[in-house]
Design a protein around this motif. Structure first.
Motif, short mmCIF file in Angstrom:
data_model
loop_
_atom_site.label_atom_id
_atom_site.label_comp_id
_atom_site.label_asym_id
_atom_site.label_seq_id
_atom_site.Cartn_x
_atom_site.Cartn_y
_atom_site.Cartn_z
N GLY A 10 1.62 -77.39 -35.81
CA GLY A 10 0.80 -77.76 -37.73
C GLY A 10 -1.22 -77.94 -37.17
O GLY A 10 -1.40 -77.35 -38.62
N ALA A 11 -2.19 -78.12 -37.01
CA ALA A 11 -2.63 -77.98 -36.79
C ALA A 11 -2.89 -76.52 -36.19
O ALA A 11 -4.09 -75.67 -36.94
CB ALA A 11 -3.40 -78.47 -35.59
N LEU A 12 -2.65 -75.44 -35.84
CA LEU A 12 -2.60 -73.95 -35.70
C LEU A 12 -1.89 -73.74 -37.33
O LEU A 12 -3.40 -72.53 -37.30
CB LEU A 12 -1.97 -73.28 -34.45
N LEU A 13 -1.28 -73.73 -37.41
CA LEU A 13 -1.15 -73.21 -39.21
C LEU A 13 -2.35 -73.77 -39.61
O LEU A 13 -2.58 -72.94 -40.35
CB LEU A 13 0.53 -74.02 -39.30
N GLY A 14 -2.93 -74.82 -39.50
CA GLY A 14 -4.30 -75.52 -40.14
C GLY A 14 -5.27 -74.29 -39.94
O GLY A 14 -5.65 -73.87 -41.17
N GLY A 15 -5.11 -73.95 -38.92
CA GLY A 15 -6.13 -72.39 -38.77
C GLY A 15 -6.01 -71.16 -40.20
O GLY A 15 -7.36 -70.76 -40.36
N LEU A 16 -4.65 -70.89 -40.13
CA LEU A 16 -5.40 -70.18 -41.40
C LEU A 16 -5.06 -70.78 -42.42
O LEU A 16 -6.01 -69.82 -43.18
CB LEU A 16 -3.01 -69.67 -41.16
N TYR A 17 -4.70 -71.60 -42.85
CA TYR A 17 -4.95 -72.37 -44.21
C TYR A 17 -6.65 -72.45 -44.07
O TYR A 17 -7.08 -72.18 -45.36
CB TYR A 17 -4.43 -74.12 -44.17
N ALA A 18 -7.26 -72.43 -43.24
CA ALA A 18 -8.75 -73.27 -43.47
C ALA A 18 -9.51 -71.15 -43.89
O ALA A 18 -10.23 -70.90 -44.51
CB ALA A 18 -9.13 -73.15 -41.99
N LEU A 19 -8.50 -70.25 -43.12
CA LEU A 19 -8.98 -68.91 -43.74
C LEU A 19 -8.26 -68.59 -45.21
O LEU A 19 -9.47 -67.48 -45.57
CB LEU A 19 -8.28 -67.37 -43.05
N PHE A 20 -7.50 -69.11 -45.29
CA PHE A 20 -7.41 -69.41 -47.23
C PHE A 20 -8.30 -69.56 -47.82
O PHE A 20 -9.58 -69.32 -49.11
CB PHE A 20 -6.39 -70.17 -47.04
N ALA A 21 -9.31 -71.07 -46.84
CA ALA A 21 -10.41 -71.84 -47.56
C ALA A 21 -11.13 -70.86 -47.76
O ALA A 21 -12.04 -71.58 -48.75
CB ALA A 21 -9.86 -73.04 -47.30
N ALA A 22 -12.09 -70.23 -45.99
CA ALA A 22 -13.20 -70.26 -46.78
C ALA A 22 -13.58 -69.86 -47.50
O ALA A 22 -15.31 -69.75 -47.92
CB ALA A 22 -12.92 -69.92 -45.08
N GLY A 23 -13.23 -68.45 -48.16
CA GLY A 23 -13.34 -67.58 -48.60
C GLY A 23 -13.87 -67.73 -50.23
O GLY A 23 -14.96 -68.28 -50.95
N LEU A 24 -12.74 -69.38 -50.19
CA LEU A 24 -12.59 -69.70 -52.10
C LEU A 24 -14.33 -70.85 -51.30
O LEU A 24 -14.93 -70.72 -52.19
CB LEU A 24 -11.92 -70.89 -51.74
N SER A 25 -14.08 -70.98 -50.52
CA SER A 25 -15.04 -72.46 -50.51
C SER A 25 -16.84 -71.46 -50.46
O SER A 25 -17.95 -72.02 -51.39
CB SER A 25 -15.01 -72.62 -48.99
N LEU A 26 -17.16 -70.44 -49.94
CA LEU A 26 -17.85 -69.27 -49.75
C LEU A 26 -18.75 -69.10 -51.36
O LEU A 26 -19.63 -69.52 -51.33
CB LEU A 26 -17.53 -68.30 -49.14
N ILE A 27 -17.87 -68.91 -51.42
CA ILE A 27 -17.98 -68.08 -53.87
C ILE A 27 -18.12 -69.34 -54.31
O ILE A 27 -19.27 -69.71 -55.30
CB ILE A 27 -17.09 -67.14 -54.63
N PHE A 28 -17.66 -70.68 -54.33
CA PHE A 28 -18.05 -71.83 -54.93
C PHE A 28 -18.83 -72.24 -54.82
O PHE A 28 -20.06 -72.64 -55.33
CB PHE A 28 -17.09 -72.50 -54.85
N GLY A 29 -19.63 -72.14 -52.97
CA GLY A 29 -20.84 -72.63 -52.88
C GLY A 29 -22.25 -72.10 -52.68
O GLY A 29 -22.78 -72.29 -53.51
N VAL A 30 -21.94 -70.58 -53.25
CA VAL A 30 -23.19 -69.52 -53.70
C VAL A 30 -23.64 -69.61 -55.35
O VAL A 30 -24.19 -69.72 -55.72
CB VAL A 30 -23.00 -68.25 -53.66
N MET A 31 -21.83 -69.39 -56.00
CA MET A 31 -22.10 -69.21 -57.26
C MET A 31 -21.20 -70.04 -58.03
O MET A 31 -21.25 -69.77 -59.68
CB MET A 31 -22.08 -67.39 -57.72
N ARG A 32 -21.07 -71.30 -57.57
CA ARG A 32 -19.83 -72.74 -58.69
C ARG A 32 -19.19 -71.51 -59.45
O ARG A 32 -18.12 -72.00 -60.18
CB ARG A 32 -20.35 -72.98 -59.62
N LEU A 33 -17.85 -70.27 -58.53
CA LEU A 33 -16.99 -69.47 -59.71
C LEU A 33 -15.62 -70.27 -58.34
O LEU A 33 -15.78 -70.61 -57.03
CB LEU A 33 -17.40 -68.04 -58.98
#
Lengths: 287, 339, 234
Positions: A10-33
């Motif tokens: 499960g923890a390893l699967l979490g790595g994939l989910y973190a990759l799903f999330a990182a892009g989302l997090s990035l654009i929210f951080g920069v432009m609140r989108l």
């Protein structure tokens, strides 16, 4: 031992989910989108990888060399041509436009590739594993997790140590004053989306190697990524990795109890954390 | 010199209300003049009109942009099935019971997801819908993942003849549309509705006026959820069959509804009604093209959002602020004085 | 007479339906310090926002070395060498002091100003360079805001109410630094509500009243009476 094994998987699967999330997090951080089409873009990346790897006879992991820049360019164009027109105080336009985009991508994939599930064939690496005593680790999941850690470390470094990161933070703080410094907001936002979709491309290829996917698979990827972001705490990249790991563990433990509970267990843990720690487990200190 | 006065109605709105009354009479008589297929289509139009009006109430007036209203449509369907199949309720009683259950369940849901802001709230509503879907997929007595059909006995309980049943379902759909549009209209004209408009226009100012924003939004969310559940119950009474994927479909119950509202004009009462008519006109002409019509709908909605954010109704009414529903108060006599 | 470096002609500015500037004319010559004075709400900040591109105008309303720039974006105007120290300082809170300065110079324009020279001018900033910019005192933040604008090596430096909200002793020290800043052929526009301060650092003065130019002339030549009439409209 079964349970420990489930937690590690499960923890390893979490790595994939973190990759799903990182892009989302990035654009929210920069432009609140918040990009509702994020999950569909992950799936789109998997299809782009499918076409390039089949068309050119490449291993999908090698196809990344093509998929990542293609998706980044697509992200830049998408932001400059469409999304920048929706950026403002009103959150409805970006939300509805990305929602529309999500439906368009999904149905376009349906037309182009049909509803049949597809999979990326990465060869022997898919089944390769290493044994650590009683625990057996798949090489692919470990690789994905390592890439997730590297991506997050890289994004963190970019944000706090480079001129681009400075431009992102300045624009995120005060868009108009950043403009006075000679930063073209439209271009900065375009770069943020390009970077987000570059990460998305990685996530899509790993998703496609790990499981089969179909045009409708985007919604749940968006939701997993979103849950990882909220569990980890908004604006905290390492927290996002932690959120992904918690979600992954919740899902594998749920599946261990009953295969039908896998996804449900993840959602319930998310709702539980939302109820007791609404700002996530690792909120940003200055937020 | 003339006196100033304040009123809500305008000549246009009085005329429109009269026309609406006439149209309702004609539509009420539809079972006597329309064929079976048309009757079914009209029923579907009224159900979508209700969903669109409700989503617009939530997003356009209360600023609660949900992409998870399929949670309540599906819940309504399943509760209706459960109430008729297991509790033996008459279908006409099962519908309001489903609505009450929907409203009751939505209250704790609201308490939870109101912790999320803006777009994150939107995705949170989607998570809730997924939880509902996965939960009902586990309920074996309702057919689990593959779903179930409404028993013949329940269907016959509505009316013995097929024509009578279809007329009744149609009238229910018409009645629910009138109820929903009327309820939203009445809410917006009430004190609470004025508070809602104040919040929409300026949340900070509304707060300083002593408006309890959380409670106002909470009320809107729960009322909307209850009514959406009611619509959901009727939708699956019409379909006679339910499955988790159909009941909690984000495309059918949310994407299409959002497109209808955006194209028609968000934040107005007229917009969703106009949007529903446009959507069905498009659907009936483009239905043969399959998937491409959803793509086209998405493209049109994005174009409207970018270039005419007030939708078709915004274009039609222009700067004059024409309203067919007498909602805004207007000061009369000002222009005359100026001359 | 030399051509002005910046000339504004018939500038109108609007916020939605509200018109804030009506046909404003003014000119700045190379090396000149122009003071723009006026009461609260006279349109001084709007004028700064218009010149810097934060508000878009008709192309011809603002000319830079003869070239129409009224319709350019703020980042394009910054690249031409026009820098603004905005009212209220508006530093980037997620950036350290030094990062705030570096980002001011990110256009890479050549000129006398560098991190070293800013630190020479305001030594306290060097000491505190790794602190988040908003952790500084008001006066130090104002130094960062001025330094950030100078880092772009501008040809025209605009300072909007740099004394606002600061203690008199701090204001005094910042104004004492000004001659050293504008000494090297730099042109400047200084916006102030404090008439005496404005006159002391400028060679020319323009007074705004309710969005219109009510007076313009040499700082030494205008009478107190004329100025207060143009300022207050009485």
């Amino acid at each position: 031992m079964d349970w420990i094994n489930a937690i590690i998987q499960g923890a390893l699967l979490g790595g994939l989910y973190a990759l799903f999330a990182a892009g989302l997090s990035l654009i929210f951080g920069v432009m609140r989108l918040v990009n509702i089409a994020h999950g569909d873009l992950i799936v789109l990346s998997a299809y782009v990888a499918l076409t390039t790897s089949v068309g050119l006879g490449l291993n999908p992991l090698l196809a990344l060399v093509i998929v990542v820049p293609v998706m980044a360019a697509f992200g830049y164009a998408l932001q400059r041509l469409i999304l920048n027109r929706t950026m403002g105080d009103d959150l409805l336009p970006p939300l509805l436009v990305t929602f529309g985009l999500s439906v368009i991508i999904q149905n376009a994939l349906l037309m182009g590739y049909s509803a049949d599930p597809q999979k990326l064939q990465a060869g022997p690496i898919e089944t390769a594993s290493v044994s650590l005593g009683p625990i057996t680790l798949g090489v692919m999941p470990v690789l994905v997790f390592a890439v997730a850690v590297a991506v997050i470390a890289g994004l963190q470094w970019m944000f706090y140590r480079t001129a681009l990161g400075r431009a992102f933070r300045a624009t995120s703080d005060r868009q108009d004053i950043a403009q006075l410094m000679g930063l073209n907001r439209a271009h900065v936002f375009g770069l943020a989306m390009a970077l987000s979709l570059a990460v998305t491309a990685l996530a899509g290829v790993f998703l496609g190697i790990r499981t089969s996917f179909d045009p409708a698979a985007g919604a749940s990827r968006l939701i997993f990524g979103f849950e990882a972001v909220i569990i980890g705490g908004l604006g905290n990249l390492w927290g996002t990795l932690g959120g992904g790991v918690i979600l992954g563990i919740a899902q594998t433990l749920g599946a261990k109890i009953n295969p039908g509970y896998q996804i449900l267990a993840g959602h319930l843990v998310f709702l539980l954390i939302l109820a007791i720690r609404p700002r996530g487990l690792f909120p940003r200190m200055d937020g | 010199m003339r006196d100033l006065s304040v009123s809500r109605s305008t000549p246009a709105s009085t005329l429109a209300m009269a026309a609406l009354g006439a149209a309702l009479l004609v539509m009420f008589a539809a079972p006597w003049w329309a064929g079976r297929a048309e009757l079914r289509l009209f029923g579907e139009i009224f159900l979508y009109m209700s969903l669109a009006t409700l989503w617009n109430f939530l997003a356009g007036y209360a600023g609660l942009v949900s992409v998870g209203q399929q949670a309540y449509v599906g819940l309504g369907g399943y509760m209706f099935f459960a109430a008729t199949m297991f509790w033996g309720l008459n279908p006409l009683l099962a519908l309001p019971v489903a609505a009450l259950i929907g409203a009751a369940i939505s209250a704790p849901v609201a308490a939870l997801i109101f912790r999320l802001r803006g777009a994150y709230f939107a995705i949170g509503t989607w998570v809730v819908a997924e939880v509902f879907l996965l939960t009902f997929a586990q309920v074996t007595s309702l057919g689990g993942g593959s779903g179930t059909s409404l028993p013949v006995g329940v269907v016959k309980g509505l009316s013995e003849s097929r024509d009578g049943r279809e007329a009744l379902i149609y009238w229910l759909a018409l009645g629910i549309a009138v109820l929903v549009v009327g309820a939203v209209f009445a809410f917006l004209r009430s004190r609470r509705g004025v508070a809602l408009t104040a919040i929409r226009d300026n949340e900070l100012a509304a707060k300083s006026l002593g408006i309890d924003i959380w409670w106002t939004k909470f009320t809107v969310y729960v009322v909307t959820a209850g009514l959406t559940t009611l619509v959901g119950g009727l939708i699956f009474l019409q379909k006679l069959r339910i499955s988790p994927d159909a009941a909690f479909s984000v495309n059918d119950w949310t994407a299409v509804v959002i497109f209808i509202v955006v194209i028609g004009g968000i934040g107005t009462l007229e917009g969703p009604i106009l949007g529903t008519l446009v959507y069905f006109a498009l659907r009936e002409t483009l239905a043969d093209y399959g998937t491409i019509y959803l793509i086209a709908l998405g493209v049109v909605a994005i174009a409207v959002m970018l270039f005419a954010p007030k939708g078709l109704w915004g274009l039609i009414r222009g700067h004059r602020g024409t309203e067919l529903f007498p909602l805004s108060r207007r000061v009369r006599g000002l222009t005359e004085k100026g001359q | 007479m030399p051509d002005p470096i910046l000339s504004i002609h018939g500038l109108d500015a609007h916020y939605g339906d509200f018109q804030a500037l009506y046909g404003v004319d003014l000119a700045v010559e190379r090396g000149q310090v122009l003071a723009v004075i006026g009461a609260n709400g006279a349109g001084k900040t709007t004028l700064m926002r218009s010149i810097s591109g934060l508000l878009r105008n008709a192309p011809d309303a603002v000319r830079w070395q003869g070239r129409p720039i009224g319709a350019l974006r703020a980042d394009q105007i910054a690249a031409l060498g026009i820098a603004l120290v905005p009212e209220g300082r508006l530093l980037f809170p997620s950036l350290s002091v030094e990062e705030n300065l570096i980002i001011g110079g990110q256009l890479g324009r050549k000129g006398p100003w560098s991190l070293t020279r800013i630190y020479d001018l305001f030594p306290i900033l060097k000491e505190r360079r790794n602190v988040p910019a908003t952790a500084l005192s008001g006066g130090q933040q104002q130094m960062v805001a001025i330094g950030r604008a100078l880092m772009s090596n501008p040809e025209l430096l605009m300072m909007d109410e740099i004394s606002l909200g600061l203690a008199p002793v701090i204001i005094k020290s910042i104004y004492e630094a000004l001659p050293g800043i504008v000494g090297e052929g730099l042109s400047a526009i200084v916006v102030e509500q404090d008439i005496a301060k404005a006159l002391s650092v400028s060679s020319h003065v323009t007074c705004l009243q309710e969005g219109r130019v009510s007076l313009t002339g040499g700082s030494g030549e205008l009478s107190r009476d004329a100025i207060s009439k143009a300022y207050f409209g009485v």
